[in-house]
Scaffold this active site. Structure first.
Site, PDB file in Angstrom:
ATOM      1  N   ASP A  53      -6.880   4.185  -4.848  1.00 40.60           N
ATOM      2  CA  ASP A  53      -7.538   4.011  -3.549  1.00 40.60           C
ATOM      3  C   ASP A  53      -8.228   5.358  -3.303  1.00 40.60           C
ATOM      4  O   ASP A  53      -8.376   6.150  -4.243  1.00 40.60           O
ATOM      5  CB  ASP A  53      -6.512   3.666  -2.452  1.00 40.60           C
ATOM      6  CG  ASP A  53      -7.176   3.184  -1.156  1.00 40.60           C
ATOM      7  OD1 ASP A  53      -7.634   2.035  -1.125  1.00 40.60           O
ATOM      8  OD2 ASP A  53      -7.264   3.958  -0.181  1.00 40.60           O
ATOM      9  N   LYS A 107       0.861  -1.185   0.000  1.00 43.18           N
ATOM     10  CA  LYS A 107       0.000   0.000   0.000  1.00 43.18           C
ATOM     11  C   LYS A 107       0.892   1.228   0.000  1.00 43.18           C
ATOM     12  O   LYS A 107       2.028   1.170   0.488  1.00 43.18           O
ATOM     13  CB  LYS A 107      -0.878   0.025   1.266  1.00 43.18           C
ATOM     14  CG  LYS A 107      -2.120   0.856   1.111  1.00 43.18           C
ATOM     15  CD  LYS A 107      -3.199   0.092   0.378  1.00 43.18           C
ATOM     16  CE  LYS A 107      -4.387   0.931   0.033  1.00 43.18           C
ATOM     17  NZ  LYS A 107      -5.511   0.092  -0.425  1.00 43.18           N
TER      18      LYS A 107
HETATM   19  O1  2IT Z   1      -8.001  -1.584  -1.190  1.00 47.81           O
HETATM   20  C1  2IT Z   1      -7.845  -2.088  -2.315  1.00 47.81           C
HETATM   21  O2  2IT Z   1      -7.946  -3.297  -2.516  1.00 47.81           O
HETATM   22  C2  2IT Z   1      -7.536  -1.179  -3.413  1.00 47.81           C
HETATM   23  N1  2IT Z   1      -7.454   0.025  -3.203  1.00 47.81           N
HETATM   24  C3  2IT Z   1      -7.273  -1.707  -4.797  1.00 47.81           C
HETATM   25  C4  2IT Z   1      -5.890  -2.217  -4.922  1.00 47.81           C
HETATM   26  C5  2IT Z   1      -5.477  -2.629  -6.304  1.00 47.81           C
HETATM   27  O3  2IT Z   1      -4.275  -2.934  -6.443  1.00 47.81           O
HETATM   28  O4  2IT Z   1      -6.291  -2.680  -7.217  1.00 47.81           O
END
Ligand code: 2IT
Length: 445
Positions: free
Chosen positions: A164, A124
């Site tokens: 996100d 993240k």
């Molecule tokens: O919280 C999540 O799963 C996302 N923000 C998407 C992450 C992604 O790599 O598509």
């Protein structure tokens, strides 16, 4: 495993990181039995290795606003675990962003990504930059400055970021453009890309659609359907939009949406026109939902309140972490809610979850219910690797398949002696076993 000891040690090492400690606590509690029954995990110190990220990159971002003032923000990327595939996870742009929040999100992402059945590790990233009220040019300059640091540690087989909160198609475009320029290659790093430059059909809708497919599976387990059910939704972003669209299609009635300013109660429920209006509301860049009640007078706006006080059959929090607390849960239960689906990441507090469990209410945690988003990101990576695009129907069918398999995994590991499915336990155990076994196979690294 002594969960209390592990948490005390973690707390001493990372004081004040409350969201991160909350996420770790929930997982450890769920997997304790399986961990103790399989001494190979303890012997390899899997937990001690899993709770600390592989690495964290923190960097300063300097950029210039439209008035010519220099602005400074902080950026991070948490590369948490890549036992089953390249690091994968979104980038959150919001003033609340700090290491605790990104570490909780990265930790959750490990198990969520494992549940999708696709080969993706957990990561993240984000910044305390606030995109609200910024011009396109400011957003571009910020995203470019962000990438001047991040580009070094990402790549299609290393780490694949995505959207996100605060990071949508526009931001991904600016970031990808800069990455491509610096790296001098055009590969599938980033998901959620524009449709004409490598993006996948259904990716924008995937989190909301996937959560609704998952809810449908929960309903059918109880020989139930969406037909005629009232649904409360929080948020009014991309995810809330996808949920509203799919729930309505399946015969449910979405009666609330919300923003930081309060919530909207629409007794008639959202229809195609209103769902479309959510996009206008979103692009106004003001972060308020109150104008909805001016455009659709049958709806009422409740300033400063949360939608959980409305009596509904199904509650679907779609905004952000800890948005539904113990008091909200009490109200929902008192008003006869039948299902609660956490669509936001860690949207419910531990007190709320305990109450749902105590009342034997089917409750889905975010890492299971919202995994369709990253699931379709995985499908975008496959399409990029093959240098082709799948039609909408094919992606949607695969999304369906992913959500059913997550539901099956939750049932397999979460069904208790009285038949009640504890989805939290099921999701955590299924995700953990996959990652832990991969770590065992790969040795002490
Ligand atoms: O919280 C999540 O799963 C996302 N923000 C998407 C992450 C992604 O790599 O598509």
């Amino acid at each position: 495993m002594n969960v209390k000891n592990i948490l005390t040690n973690l707390e001493a090492k990372h004081p004040g990181e409350k969201e991160y400690l909350q996420a770790v606590h929930e997982v450890l509690e769920s997997i304790q039995t399986i961990y103790d029954e399989n001494p190979q995990y303890e012997a390899a110190k899997i937990i001690e290795r899993l709770v600390e990220p592989d690495r964290i990159l923190t960097f300063r971002i300097s950029w210039m606003d439209d008035e010519g003032n220099v602005q400074v923000n902080l950026g991070h990327r948490i590369q948490f675990n890549n036992a089953i595939g390249p690091y994968k996870g979104g980038i959150r742009l919001h003033p609340s962003v700090n290491l605790s929040i990104l570490k909780f999100l990265g930790f959750e992402q490990i198990f969520k990504n494992a549940l999708t059945t696709l080969p993706m590790g957990g990561a993240k990233g984000g910044s305390d930059f606030n995109p609200k009220g910024k011009s396109d040019a400011e957003i571009m300059r910020f995203c470019q400055a962000f990438m001047l640091e991040l580009w070094r540690v990402i790549g299609p087989s290393q780490d694949v970021p995505a959207g996100d909160i605060g990071t949508g198609a526009r931001e991904i475009g600016f970031m990808y453009g800069m990455y491509k320029k610096l790296q001098f290659e055009n590969t599938g790093v980033f998901t959620g890309k524009g449709l004409n430059w490598g993006g996948s059909l259904i990716r924008p809708e995937a989190t909301g659609f996937g959560a609704t497919y998952f809810t449908n599976e929960m309903l059918s387990t109880n020989k139930d359907t969406f037909k005629g059910k009232t649904v409360s939704v929080s948020g009014f972003g991309n995810v809330a939009w996808g949920v509203a669209q799919k729930v309505t299609e399946l015969g449910g009635k979405v009666v609330t949406i919300s923003g930081p300013d309060g919530y909207i109660y629409d007794v008639k429920g959202l229809d195609a026109k209103k769902i479309n209006y959510l996009l206008t509301l979103r692009s106004s860049n003001n972060d308020i939902v109150s104008p909805y009640a001016e455009v659709f007078p049958e709806a009422k706006f409740f300033a400063g309140k949360k939608p959980w006080e409305v009596a509904v059959d199904i509650a679907m929090p779609c905004a952000t972490q800890n948005e539904l607390n113990g008091e909200d849960a009490k109200l929902l239960v008192k008003n006869g809610v039948k299902y609660v689906i956490e669509v936001s990441n860690m949207g419910c507090t531990p007190e709320a979850i305990n109450l749902f469990h105590k009342n034997r209410l089917p409750f889905a945690p975010g890492k299971a219910a919202n995994a369709g988003g990253v699931g379709v990101s995985g499908l975008e990576m496959s399409q990029n690797a093959m240098k082709l695009n799948w039609p909408k129907e094919e992606v949607d069918a695969k999304l369906h398949q992913i959500m059913s398999s997550i539901h099956a995994a939750c049932s397999k590991y979460g069904t208790e002696s009285d038949g009640y499915i504890n989805y939290v336990k099921g999701a955590n155990i299924a995700g953990f076993i996959k990652v832990a076994d991969a770590m065992l196979d790969q040795g002490v690294i």
